[in-house]
Design an enzyme around this catalytic site. Structure first.
Site, PDB file in Angstrom:
ATOM      1  N   ASP A  11       0.863  -1.180   0.000  1.00 39.88           N
ATOM      2  CA  ASP A  11       0.000   0.000   0.000  1.00 39.88           C
ATOM      3  C   ASP A  11       0.897   1.226   0.000  1.00 39.88           C
ATOM      4  O   ASP A  11       1.755   1.376   0.876  1.00 39.88           O
ATOM      5  CB  ASP A  11      -0.887   0.028   1.254  1.00 39.88           C
ATOM      6  CG  ASP A  11      -2.002  -0.992   1.166  1.00 39.88           C
ATOM      7  OD1 ASP A  11      -2.093  -1.678   0.130  1.00 39.88           O
ATOM      8  OD2 ASP A  11      -2.782  -1.115   2.134  1.00 39.88           O
ATOM      9  N   ASP A 130     -14.099  -6.355  -5.098  1.00 35.41           N
ATOM     10  CA  ASP A 130     -14.241  -6.415  -3.643  1.00 35.41           C
ATOM     11  C   ASP A 130     -15.613  -7.006  -3.334  1.00 35.41           C
ATOM     12  O   ASP A 130     -16.636  -6.379  -3.630  1.00 35.41           O
ATOM     13  CB  ASP A 130     -14.143  -5.012  -3.035  1.00 35.41           C
ATOM     14  CG  ASP A 130     -12.737  -4.430  -3.169  1.00 35.41           C
ATOM     15  OD1 ASP A 130     -11.802  -5.208  -3.469  1.00 35.41           O
ATOM     16  OD2 ASP A 130     -12.567  -3.211  -2.970  1.00 35.41           O
TER      17      ASP A 130
END
Lengths: 256, 213
Positions: A11, A130
């Site tokens: 990330d 997702d």
């Protein structure tokens, strides 16, 4: 035989790795280039960068990160986060990314996936999904697509959506279980299996890895072609090489 | 002695990876030109011919950039490395896009992977995406320092099926056994991406940069 892939995910916020990376022999664990170099030397099969930069002023920094990494790490690189237009895709590919992951933009504008795959080729377009389980106890399993980090339901059925994205040209599916993300209790194997069986393209399982057995389960029970994990590698709980040796000992084909 | 290496750019795919990797292995005074200029390609000491995307688009791009003659001439006269679509388009015909006529340097077809299953009964995904083994079917200077059965990175749905068995320099198993490397005289071409295949890929590129066929 084709090896199952292990993909560490970083990330990146304003050009720095966040969520903590701890390696004893790394000078600056926030430097994505240094972390990528380390994962490469441990035998990562690919590296994924997820750009979580909120401010638009800092969005250009991910381009420089990719440029630098691509200049010295010669394995496939994927960039996701904030890819909304063909121009975003082009910029990332020119910077040295091999694939881009499209997530929210695909939900709001599925035609974008068709446009990007016809312009740049399916091989470089990953659709990130997702999904969250919406069926109750005792009901047939059902998952829905969520956006905004799992907060906003879309009403889209995950399996149908995955099929549609492949029809639109997606070369690969990056599947994250929002129920499992961050829990460290393992992948949603039923979801992984359902999506993997539903599409012809490779599926990367993500969300929930807490130990090495979870990686094996994702491949063997979930039918995933690749497994993506962040924290177990960042905190040096396990090295990628250890993970691969463990998987190989369980009969999973990996690149050692 | 400094060399010039042309990486042919006809708008098909991301050439940055290829040029970066070549830069990484080339000598400091070597010049790398990412170019669609036929003159630069013909003048270069060695030529890399990459490519991604659909067969029809690739052929159209080669023709729009007027590269047909330069590619064929380079392929028969100087160290030449084809990568992925840069290997496939050298054949005569592809099944892709309802049938596409290719450059025809080598007789043979480019075929779509048949549906097949692995030893555990799982359906093989198409494209083949990831690291697979390459069997070196004969010795070649570009295999120098690379062990037989080393894994390289592949991304493709089609494979070449050359008519001349003597062209084959490497094979790979993915449901079927297919030709993953061809070589003849000054030409070497791979279905996999050496520029994305970590140390083994870099070694192959280094061997290419130093190759004296």
């Amino acid at each position: 035989m084709l090896a199952k892939r292990i993909i560490p995910c970083l990330d990146v916020d304003a050009g720095r790795v966040v969520k903590g990376v701890k390696f004893v022999d790394i000078r600056d664990a926030g430097d994505p280039v240094e972390v990528a170099r380390r994962y490469n030397s441990e035998g990562a099969d690919e590296i994924t960068f997820l750009d979580i930069t909120a401010s638009s002023d800092d969005r250009e920094t991910i381009v420089h990160v990719v440029e630098q990494v691509a200049g010295e790490v010669f394995i496939p690189l994927t960039v996701g986060g904030g890819i909304r237009t063909s121009e975003d895709v082009r910029r990332m590919l020119n910077a040295g990314a091999d694939k881009v992951a499209i997530n929210t933009a695909a939900v709001f504008n599925p035609e974008f996936v068709r446009e990007a795959t016809s312009r740049f080729g399916s091989q470089c377009i990953v659709v990130a999904i997702d999904a969250k389980r919406t069926s109750g106890e005792g009901e047939p399993a059902k998952w829905e697509i969520f956006t905004h980090g799992g907060r906003k339901p879309t009403g889209l059925d995950a399996i149908k959506w995955a099929r549609k994205m492949v029809e639109y040209g997606a070369g690969e599916i990056l599947l994250t279980s929002m129920d499992r993300d961050g829990t460290k209790i393992g992948f949603d194997l039923e979801l992984t299996r359902a999506i993997s069986d539903a599409v012809t393209v490779p599926v990367i399982a993500s969300g929930g890895v807490g130990n090495l057995q979870h990686l094996v389960d994702g491949v063997v029970q979930g039918g995933a072609d690749a497994v993506l994990a962040a924290s177990i590698f960042h905190f040096a709980e396990y090295s990628i090489e250890e993970a691969k040796r463990f998987m190989a000992a369980q009969g999973v084909e990996v690149r050692l | 002695m400094s060399k010039t290496i042309a990486v042919i750019d006809y708008g098909m795919g991301n050439l940055r990876s290829v040029s970066k990797a070549i830069e990484h292995v080339a000598a400091a005074d070597d010049q790398i030109h990412v170019t669609d200029d036929p003159e630069l390609i013909l003048q270069a000491d060695r030529v890399v011919f990459p490519g991604q995307g659909a067969a029809r688009d690739c052929m159209a791009a080669i023709s729009n950039h007027q590269l047909n003659r330069a590619v064929l001439e380079a392929a028969s006269s100087k160290p030449f490395l084809g990568i992925c679509m840069g290997m496939q388009v050298l054949m005569s015909f592809s099944e892709e896009n309802q049938g596409t006529q290719l450059m025809g340097l080598f007789p043979g077809q480019v075929r779509h992977f048949p549906e097949s299953r692995d030893a555990q009964g799982a359906r093989l995904k198409i494209p083949q995406m990831g690291w697979n083994r390459v069997s070196q079917t004969r010795p070649h200077p570009l295999w120098e320092g690379i062990e037989d059965q080393t894994r390289f990175y592949f991304v493709h749905s089609y494979y070449v099926d050359p008519e001349q068995p003597e062209l084959v320099a490497g094979t790979t198993d993915y449901g079927i056994r297919f030709t993953s490397v061809i070589a003849r005289d000054n030409l070497f071409a791979t279905q996999f991406h050496p520029e994305k295949s970590a140390d083994a890929g870099l070694r192959l590129l280094r061997n290419f940069v130093n190759w004296q066929p």
